[in-house]
Design a protein around this motif. Structure first.
Motif, PDB file in Angstrom:
ATOM      1  N   CYS A   1     -11.242   8.951  -0.329  1.00 64.54           N
ATOM      2  CA  CYS A   1     -11.227   7.550   0.107  1.00 64.54           C
ATOM      3  C   CYS A   1      -9.882   7.203   0.744  1.00 64.54           C
ATOM      4  N   GLU A   2      -8.803   7.680   0.145  1.00 61.97           N
ATOM      5  CA  GLU A   2      -7.469   7.441   0.694  1.00 61.97           C
ATOM      6  C   GLU A   2      -7.355   8.043   2.102  1.00 61.97           C
ATOM      7  N   ALA A   3      -7.860   9.248   2.282  1.00 63.05           N
ATOM      8  CA  ALA A   3      -7.806   9.899   3.599  1.00 63.05           C
ATOM      9  C   ALA A   3      -8.670   9.150   4.611  1.00 63.05           C
ATOM     10  N   LYS A   4      -9.827   8.656   4.183  1.00 62.15           N
ATOM     11  CA  LYS A   4     -10.689   7.906   5.097  1.00 62.15           C
ATOM     12  C   LYS A   4     -10.025   6.603   5.528  1.00 62.15           C
ATOM     13  N   ILE A   5      -9.359   5.940   4.612  1.00 60.88           N
ATOM     14  CA  ILE A   5      -8.636   4.710   4.949  1.00 60.88           C
ATOM     15  C   ILE A   5      -7.567   5.020   5.988  1.00 60.88           C
ATOM     16  N   CYS A   6      -6.801   6.068   5.757  1.00 60.98           N
ATOM     17  CA  CYS A   6      -5.758   6.458   6.708  1.00 60.98           C
ATOM     18  C   CYS A   6      -6.357   6.785   8.072  1.00 60.98           C
ATOM     19  N   ALA A   7      -7.444   7.528   8.097  1.00 59.73           N
ATOM     20  CA  ALA A   7      -8.068   7.926   9.362  1.00 59.73           C
ATOM     21  C   ALA A   7      -8.531   6.712  10.162  1.00 59.73           C
ATOM     22  N   ILE A   8      -9.172   5.769   9.494  1.00 62.87           N
ATOM     23  CA  ILE A   8      -9.648   4.573  10.192  1.00 62.87           C
ATOM     24  C   ILE A   8      -8.466   3.804  10.779  1.00 62.87           C
ATOM     25  N   ALA A   9      -7.440   3.585   9.973  1.00 59.26           N
ATOM     26  CA  ALA A   9      -6.266   2.845  10.454  1.00 59.26           C
ATOM     27  C   ALA A   9      -5.585   3.590  11.606  1.00 59.26           C
ATOM     28  N   LEU A  10      -5.392   4.901  11.442  1.00 61.51           N
ATOM     29  CA  LEU A  10      -4.689   5.681  12.469  1.00 61.51           C
ATOM     30  C   LEU A  10      -5.453   5.742  13.788  1.00 61.51           C
ATOM     31  N   ASN A  11      -6.765   5.668  13.736  1.00 68.25           N
ATOM     32  CA  ASN A  11      -7.547   5.678  14.973  1.00 68.25           C
ATOM     33  C   ASN A  11      -7.342   4.416  15.798  1.00 68.25           C
ATOM     34  N   HIS A  12      -6.726   3.398  15.203  1.00 69.78           N
ATOM     35  CA  HIS A  12      -6.463   2.147  15.921  1.00 69.78           C
ATOM     36  C   HIS A  12      -4.978   1.921  16.196  1.00 69.78           C
ATOM     37  N   LEU A  13      -4.172   2.919  15.911  1.00 68.16           N
ATOM     38  CA  LEU A  13      -2.724   2.790  16.091  1.00 68.16           C
ATOM     39  C   LEU A  13      -2.191   3.874  17.020  1.00 68.16           C
ATOM     40  N   GLN A  14      -1.068   3.570  17.657  1.00 69.28           N
ATOM     41  CA  GLN A  14      -0.431   4.546  18.534  1.00 69.28           C
ATOM     42  C   GLN A  14       0.270   5.619  17.706  1.00 69.28           C
ATOM     43  N   SER A  15       0.138   6.861  18.146  1.00 68.08           N
ATOM     44  CA  SER A  15       0.800   7.979  17.477  1.00 68.08           C
ATOM     45  C   SER A  15       2.214   8.145  18.011  1.00 68.08           C
ATOM     46  N   TYR A  16       3.115   8.597  17.142  1.00 72.36           N
ATOM     47  CA  TYR A  16       4.482   8.921  17.529  1.00 72.36           C
ATOM     48  C   TYR A  16       4.809  10.301  16.966  1.00 72.36           C
TER      49      TYR A  16
END
Length: 97
Positions: free
Chosen positions: A40-55
């Motif tokens: 669940c923690e990884a899924k939360i991170c994945a959803i959030a990261l898919n909407h944020l710019q990577s650095y």
């Protein structure tokens, strides 16, 4: 004498920051009934990261520069907004405590 930057493995500074925020929030008082499992923690991170710019960075100096940028109020507002949104999505669709 030439001073070289300390290299680190390729990493996404946004991902590291999001993971820390997710852990902080899901174990906090706002989400006591939410599941804290790794999936669940990884899924939360994945959803959030898919909407944020990577650095992506490869040196400690670039990592610090990325964090300075990411920790500005407007950036933190967007990161927190995406993390909270992702927590609510997973909290509605996945198992709970």
């Amino acid at each position: 004498m030439i001073q070289h930057e300390q290299t680190i493995p390729l990493m996404n500074a946004t991902e590291e920051l999001v993971q820390g925020i997710v852990r902080f929030l899901i174990y906090g008082p706002e989400y006591p009934t939410y599941c804290h499992c790794e999936q669940c923690e990884a899924k939360i991170c994945a959803i959030a990261l898919n909407h944020l710019q990577s650095y992506y960075v490869t040196t400690t100096e670039d990592r610090e520069k990325a964090y300075m940028h990411l920790k500005q109020p407007a950036q933190m507002h967007e990161i927190n907004k995406q993390v909270i949104h992702a927590i609510h999505i997973i909290g509605q669709n996945e198992h709970k405590k």
